[in-house]
Structures are given as C-alpha cells and as structure tokens.
Design a protein around this motif. Sequence first.
Motif, PDB file in Angstrom:
ATOM      1  N   ASP A  63       1.323  -1.054  -0.470  1.00  0.00           N
ATOM      2  CA  ASP A  63       0.216   0.165  -0.223  1.00  0.00           C
ATOM      3  C   ASP A  63       1.067   1.008  -0.154  1.00  0.00           C
ATOM      4  N   PHE A  64      -0.270   2.188  -1.126  1.00  0.00           N
ATOM      5  CA  PHE A  64       1.081   3.442  -0.702  1.00  0.00           C
ATOM      6  C   PHE A  64       0.530   4.106   0.103  1.00  0.00           C
ATOM      7  N   ARG A  65       1.786   4.885   1.049  1.00  0.00           N
ATOM      8  CA  ARG A  65       1.767   5.661   2.063  1.00  0.00           C
ATOM      9  C   ARG A  65       1.423   7.247   2.016  1.00  0.00           C
ATOM     10  N   ALA A  66       0.403   7.061   2.687  1.00  0.00           N
ATOM     11  CA  ALA A  66       0.100   9.240   2.835  1.00  0.00           C
ATOM     12  C   ALA A  66       1.221   9.856   3.387  1.00  0.00           C
ATOM     13  N   ALA A  67       1.667  10.871   2.687  1.00  0.00           N
ATOM     14  CA  ALA A  67       2.870  11.468   3.217  1.00  0.00           C
ATOM     15  C   ALA A  67       3.044  11.906   4.644  1.00  0.00           C
ATOM     16  N   ALA A  68       2.069  13.029   4.853  1.00  0.00           N
ATOM     17  CA  ALA A  68       2.022  13.826   6.204  1.00  0.00           C
ATOM     18  C   ALA A  68       0.119  13.650   6.562  1.00  0.00           C
ATOM     19  N   PRO A  69      -0.349  12.615   6.577  1.00  0.00           N
ATOM     20  CA  PRO A  69      -1.810  12.737   7.064  1.00  0.00           C
ATOM     21  C   PRO A  69      -2.134  13.068   7.954  1.00  0.00           C
ATOM     22  N   MET A  70      -3.908  14.168   8.007  1.00  0.00           N
ATOM     23  CA  MET A  70      -3.886  15.170   8.469  1.00  0.00           C
ATOM     24  C   MET A  70      -5.062  14.117   9.267  1.00  0.00           C
ATOM     25  N   GLY A  71      -5.079  13.217   8.793  1.00  0.00           N
ATOM     26  CA  GLY A  71      -6.727  12.039   9.098  1.00  0.00           C
ATOM     27  C   GLY A  71      -6.844  10.965   8.416  1.00  0.00           C
ATOM     28  N   GLU A  72      -8.188  10.432   8.478  1.00  0.00           N
ATOM     29  CA  GLU A  72      -8.052   9.196   7.790  1.00  0.00           C
ATOM     30  C   GLU A  72      -8.309   9.205   6.669  1.00  0.00           C
ATOM     31  N   ALA A  73      -8.823  10.285   6.192  1.00  0.00           N
ATOM     32  CA  ALA A  73      -8.918  10.315   4.065  1.00  0.00           C
ATOM     33  C   ALA A  73      -7.563  10.156   3.046  1.00  0.00           C
ATOM     34  N   ALA A  77      -7.088   7.051   0.974  1.00  0.00           N
ATOM     35  CA  ALA A  77      -7.128   7.004  -0.445  1.00  0.00           C
ATOM     36  C   ALA A  77      -5.402   6.899  -0.945  1.00  0.00           C
ATOM     37  N   ALA A  78      -4.366   6.421  -0.262  1.00  0.00           N
ATOM     38  CA  ALA A  78      -3.484   6.441  -0.424  1.00  0.00           C
ATOM     39  C   ALA A  78      -3.295   4.637  -0.949  1.00  0.00           C
ATOM     40  N   VAL A  79      -4.422   3.480  -0.333  1.00  0.00           N
ATOM     41  CA  VAL A  79      -4.858   2.359  -0.383  1.00  0.00           C
ATOM     42  C   VAL A  79      -5.480   2.315  -1.267  1.00  0.00           C
ATOM     43  N   GLU A 130       7.107   1.371  -5.175  1.00  0.00           N
ATOM     44  CA  GLU A 130       6.645   1.868  -3.376  1.00  0.00           C
ATOM     45  C   GLU A 130       6.287   3.133  -3.693  1.00  0.00           C
ATOM     46  N   GLY A 131       5.642   3.734  -3.184  1.00  0.00           N
ATOM     47  CA  GLY A 131       4.555   4.693  -3.624  1.00  0.00           C
ATOM     48  C   GLY A 131       4.233   5.934  -2.125  1.00  0.00           C
ATOM     49  N   VAL A 132       4.946   6.569  -2.436  1.00  0.00           N
ATOM     50  CA  VAL A 132       3.544   8.536  -1.475  1.00  0.00           C
ATOM     51  C   VAL A 132       2.886   8.826  -1.723  1.00  0.00           C
ATOM     52  N   THR A 133       2.153   8.515  -1.413  1.00  0.00           N
ATOM     53  CA  THR A 133       1.413  10.106  -2.000  1.00  0.00           C
ATOM     54  C   THR A 133       1.116  11.417  -0.533  1.00  0.00           C
ATOM     55  N   ASP A 134       1.004  12.734  -1.197  1.00  0.00           N
ATOM     56  CA  ASP A 134       0.664  13.808  -0.744  1.00  0.00           C
ATOM     57  C   ASP A 134      -0.392  14.710  -1.326  1.00  0.00           C
ATOM     58  N   THR A 135      -0.720  15.448  -0.419  1.00  0.00           N
ATOM     59  CA  THR A 135      -1.648  16.751  -1.044  1.00  0.00           C
ATOM     60  C   THR A 135      -1.905  17.630  -0.349  1.00  0.00           C
ATOM     61  N   GLY A 136      -2.291  18.406  -1.355  1.00  0.00           N
ATOM     62  CA  GLY A 136      -1.893  19.700  -0.798  1.00  0.00           C
ATOM     63  C   GLY A 136      -3.397  20.461  -1.961  1.00  0.00           C
ATOM     64  N   ASP A 138      -6.240  21.338  -3.723  1.00  0.00           N
ATOM     65  CA  ASP A 138      -6.683  21.189  -4.945  1.00  0.00           C
ATOM     66  C   ASP A 138      -5.921  19.608  -5.508  1.00  0.00           C
ATOM     67  N   GLN A 139      -4.397  19.554  -5.447  1.00  0.00           N
ATOM     68  CA  GLN A 139      -3.498  18.564  -5.874  1.00  0.00           C
ATOM     69  C   GLN A 139      -3.093  17.592  -5.078  1.00  0.00           C
ATOM     70  N   LEU A 140      -2.769  17.013  -5.974  1.00  0.00           N
ATOM     71  CA  LEU A 140      -2.624  15.225  -5.152  1.00  0.00           C
ATOM     72  C   LEU A 140      -1.201  14.924  -5.889  1.00  0.00           C
ATOM     73  N   VAL A 141       0.135  14.974  -5.364  1.00  0.00           N
ATOM     74  CA  VAL A 141       1.631  14.421  -5.756  1.00  0.00           C
ATOM     75  C   VAL A 141       1.506  13.283  -5.184  1.00  0.00           C
ATOM     76  N   VAL A 142       1.868  12.416  -6.245  1.00  0.00           N
ATOM     77  CA  VAL A 142       2.684  10.773  -5.396  1.00  0.00           C
ATOM     78  C   VAL A 142       4.020  10.884  -6.395  1.00  0.00           C
ATOM     79  N   GLU A 143       4.787  10.411  -5.379  1.00  0.00           N
ATOM     80  CA  GLU A 143       6.290   9.922  -5.656  1.00  0.00           C
ATOM     81  C   GLU A 143       6.418   8.521  -5.581  1.00  0.00           C
ATOM     82  N   VAL A 144       7.219   7.815  -6.963  1.00  0.00           N
ATOM     83  CA  VAL A 144       6.817   6.251  -7.093  1.00  0.00           C
ATOM     84  C   VAL A 144       8.268   5.758  -7.087  1.00  0.00           C
TER      85      VAL A 144
END
Lengths: 461, 224
Positions: A63-73, A77-79, A130-136, A138-144
Amino acid sequence: MMLASLRRPLLALLAAAVLTAGFQAFSGTLPAWGASAPKTQAAGDWYLDITRPGAPVRIAIPDFRAAAPMGEAEPAAAVAMSDVIRDDISFAGVYRMLPPRFYRIAESGSAPGAIDYYQWESVGADILVEGVTDTGGDQLVVEVRLHAVRAQENVFARRYTAESGASRMLAHRIADDILLQAGNYQGVARTRIAFATNRRQERAKEIYLMDYDGHDQRPVTANGSLNLTPSWSPDGRALSYISYREGAPALYLAFLYQGRGEKLVGEHQSFTPAWSPDGQWIAFASNRDGQSEIYLAAADGSEVRRLTDHRAIDVAPTWAPNGRTLAFTSDRTGQPQIYAMDRDGLNLRRVSFEGMYNDSAAWSPSRSRSEIAYASRIERQPFDIVVHDFETRQTRQLTTGRGSNESPSWAPNGEHLVFTSNRTGGDQVFTMHRDGSNVRQLTRDGLNSTPRWGNPPADPP
Amino acid sequence: MKTSTTIARPTSVLRSLSFPVRGVAAVLLLAALVAGGCSSVNREPATARLPETPGAGTGTAGSSTAGSTGATTPERASGGLTEEEILAMPPGGGVSSEAIDPLTMDLADLNASGALRDVLFNFDSADLDGAARAILEANAAWLLRYPTVEILVEGHCDERGTVEYNLALGEERARSARDYLASLGVASDRMRTITYGKEFPLDPAHDEEAWRINRRAHLEIVAR
C-alpha cells in the motif's frame, strides 16, 4: 555494465514523459539526463536482467503511504490508489503478484522508511513498487519508485501531479508506467471502451463509455433513438457510430473533449463504421447502391468510394494495422463468412473456412502478431469468439459453452479482447485475455452490444 | 395455407375484450363483412370502437329477457311495440353499421388495425416464400385501393444472428418486400425501407415461436 543497461529505459522514459497526457511528470530523485535521449528499445534489456529463466517475475506493490496524513482520509486514498494499481498490473498478466501477507514480513524486518532488499528478496519479490502520496490544496502528488530487488537498485523514480479528483486515472497512469519500465509492456490501464446500451430506455440504445475495468460508465449520446456500432478514432478522442435519431441509420461523429458531434454520411442507410489506423478514413457499409456494400469515406465525410460489388450482403469492415487491408463479412457463398481485401477493393480472399456463420471481425492491432478475431457459430451452437492466426493458419476458440458470445474488439496492445455475452442473462460486456483466460464482467445493467476498445486519449493537437 | 403467418393484431384486440362483448364483436364483424359485400377482411378496424355499441343493440331485442337486466325494466317489456313490429325487425336486432373509412383513423389506430400484415422469413434469408407472397399480394391490393397511403417497410431479424450482420439482413428483408410490392404495381415513391436488425423483437422470448415472428418485414403506415 548493469547500470548502463538500466539507464537506457530511463532515458526512453524521460523522453516519453514530455509527451504524456493529463499529468505533469517530473524526474524524481534521479538526475535529469539530456532531453535528447535516443528512443531505444525501452525497458527490454532491464527486463532480461531481472528475469530468471523459466520463473515468473514476482512483483510486490505494498500500500502507498500518505506522506503527512491530516486524518483518516489520506491514508485511505493512498490504499485505494494502490488497489487500482495492483488490479491493473494483475490484469496485464505479465507478473505474478506477491501475496500481501508477504509484504508485512518484509516490511517488519526493515527500518521505517527504508528498503531492505534482502528482506524483499527472502519473500521472493523480484520487483518492488513503493509509493508516497501527498495532498496540497486540490492537488494530489504521488512519488513512485521501482526497485530491482536482487540488483538492489532503485531503477525508476517519478513524481506525478494531478487534480485530487483524478486519483483513479493517475493510478492507471502509474500502472502503465510500471509495466512499460519493468517489462517493456504496453499497458491498457488508461484505455476506454465504448458500447451501446438500452439501460436508460428499453426501446432506445445510447452510446456509452467506460474505463477498461468497467469504472465510470457514462453516456455519450442521449437522443432516445437507436445508436449502435461505435468505432474509435486512433487518437482516442472521437467516436464514429450509427444513429437513428433522424429516422434512417446514418453515420455520426462525436468529439469527446469538444462537446460536439456531426453527421458524417447522411443519405441512404449506413452501418458499422470502422476508423482507419491512420485516422484518415472511415470504412462503412451502406445500401446507397441497392445491396449492402463496403464503402470508404475520408474522415470528413468526403470522397465516398465503393470497395465491393456483389449481390450478397457485405458488412462490418475492420482494418488491418497496416491500414492497407480490410476484412469484412460477406454471405456471397450463402453463409456469412469473413473475407479480406486491399484498400482499393482488389485482391479479395476468404479468411474464415470453419463455422457456419461468422461475423464481427476485428483485426488485431498487434504489430508482433497477425491475427483476427470474430464471432463464429460452430455447428448449431450459439456464437463463440475465435481467433484466426494468419501465420499458422490455425483458428483457436476462446469461449466455450457459456452463452452466446459476440462482437469481439481488441485492446490496443492486442493482448486482451472485449466482447458481449449473455452467459449471465441479458447481453453484458466482458473482457478476457487473448488466450481466453481472465474473464471479467464489466456491465450489469440493461442489454449491451458492440463494445469497442479504444486508445487512451491523446493530447489535443 | 398457414394461417399462423399473420401477426394477429385484430384478434388480440378481440381477446382483450370481456367474453360477451367479444361475441358481439364477432357478430358485428360478420355483419360488417356482409354489408361490405366482398370487401376485404381488413375492415376489422371497426372492432377498435366496439365497446360502446353493444348496450344499445341488445336492449331493443326481445330475446334480451334471457339476461336479468331486460326483465327488470317493465316499460321495455311492454315497449310500445306490437308483435308485428317486433317480427318485422331486421335480423341483428336493429343494429346497423357502416364500415369506417380507414383513412379517417389516426395513424396509430390504422397501424394497429391490421390493415397491412407482416411478412415472415426463414433464418438468415430475405427470400419470399409462397405465404409471404400471398400476404404481400393482399397488402398490395389494400395499398392500391388507398393510393394516398405511404409506408415504411421495416426489416427485422431474430436474436440468433449477430448485431452487425443483422443490420444488413434486415435491410435485405425490407427491400425484398418492397420490391415485390412494387412489382405488383405499388408506386415506389410511396415506400421507404429501414432496417432495425435485431434491435426490436416483436416477441422478446427466446424460443422458436418468438424467433419465427421476429424474422419479419413490417409495413408501417406513415402517411394517408
């Protein structure tokens, strides 16, 4: 030596990145090599390096990881994105997906945030994604990152940016990149399928679109009449189809990203359009001269010319990938059979010799194989999908004993087929691998017909 | 001759009526046929208007005492009629009828009346057999009698063929029917053809009988 062979596909990728649609892609942690990279044989060399002869290549996509999760969402979303990618990779069928229970074993032995190649090798992984997601905003950034486990090397790193609502299409894009990089395999995760369905009104059929995996089914037409037999433009941005909206069936075009359509060929009745591989021509059947014959028109509807001349029915043309040859259905021997001819109507030859009733031919777009699929009635059974190989002259049957199976259409890479079947009741759309395996049902509502598999949409010209 | 070659729209109208009404309707049909001399059976459209008429007809007949309704109306029993007058009444209990001019009906009723009958085909064939020709000959006679009528000849197929090929086959069937009508003197400019392939089965069932009636050329009246 190893490094040199690894870099070549990366160069090709960076060159390709300039062309990619919809998402901005940057090279990640890796240094940016020159933009004038030669377009070599993509990732084929690297693929050989990780392959053990006789053994399937095993891929691990934790499962991709969320870089800096603010909550559950964010973690959820990464999973969800990882699920889409795993499904896309499984669909391709070129790797064996490592079971998720092995991921925990490998990860528990590694320091947080670090890759322990030995742990991954011990559970049998050849490739690790390996993947890491980040939201900023309304942008979604994913590093793979893609790792060759036994070579202990990060061979691919890319940062993807998309609008946050486009996470599913972004996941498809990542899956296609992984397949291209790790296996020189042209994936179909971003492709879509057009089809006709009566799910809105029983006595009408509208053209619908869906993702290749059945997601996001939505209408293209909404005129309450019969709309049938869509055909994709090669750039994946337009459809040609027949519509009864003004009474008699005529050819129409729908431009998907411009919100407009037009009538292409109006007078008389026209059926079964087929867009040529170069996008310049549309072949179709029409009764304008009496019998149903095959015609060719320029993609703007001009220069209509006739290719066949026979008292029998000639219908349902399909183009060979070379754009110079067409196959079609004719009942000139008393039964519908598949024939081929050159684009000028000459050099006619019969293609199908088995089966009592063959129709709906679809020439494979594959450049490495030469084969054609069609619906075939063998003895007095319902229809089954068969594939005729022009080189071996063998015909293989892909469906057997499960309802009537019709209207095959190839995925753009020639590895899969979409078709209709009534095996679960009404006519529904299914996909399968070109050997008949991995059958998936995509639609469940109404009666559905004439699915056509298109290329992913190209950038606007 | 196979009677089963008709798509019996008029009889299905009859079937939908309650039983006694149906009997009266059949009598009226016969009466209409007799009144019209050797006029075509296609005068059946009158059945569409029948439900209003039977009350008026049976009430005046002396035989209505068989039902309880007649007996409970004493003024009708005495009625003011002499025995001679009753005996002098024409057969049919005083019911009179006249044929409805089909061209005064609206298009939906006219098409539902069965004035023009469907032609059936064999599997994967657009050839006309003897029964198909006979039906087209009757259709041609009707069309020649009403020369202002224009028709759309629809070609249909059963579900066993493929979508694509059936589009062309439906067109062949429509053209086959149209050409025969033209050979019988129906002007070509009164007829257009269209194919619906296997998209609109008359009977959605998946059996031989459904397939048989779905392989058809249907003549739809589009102007009169």
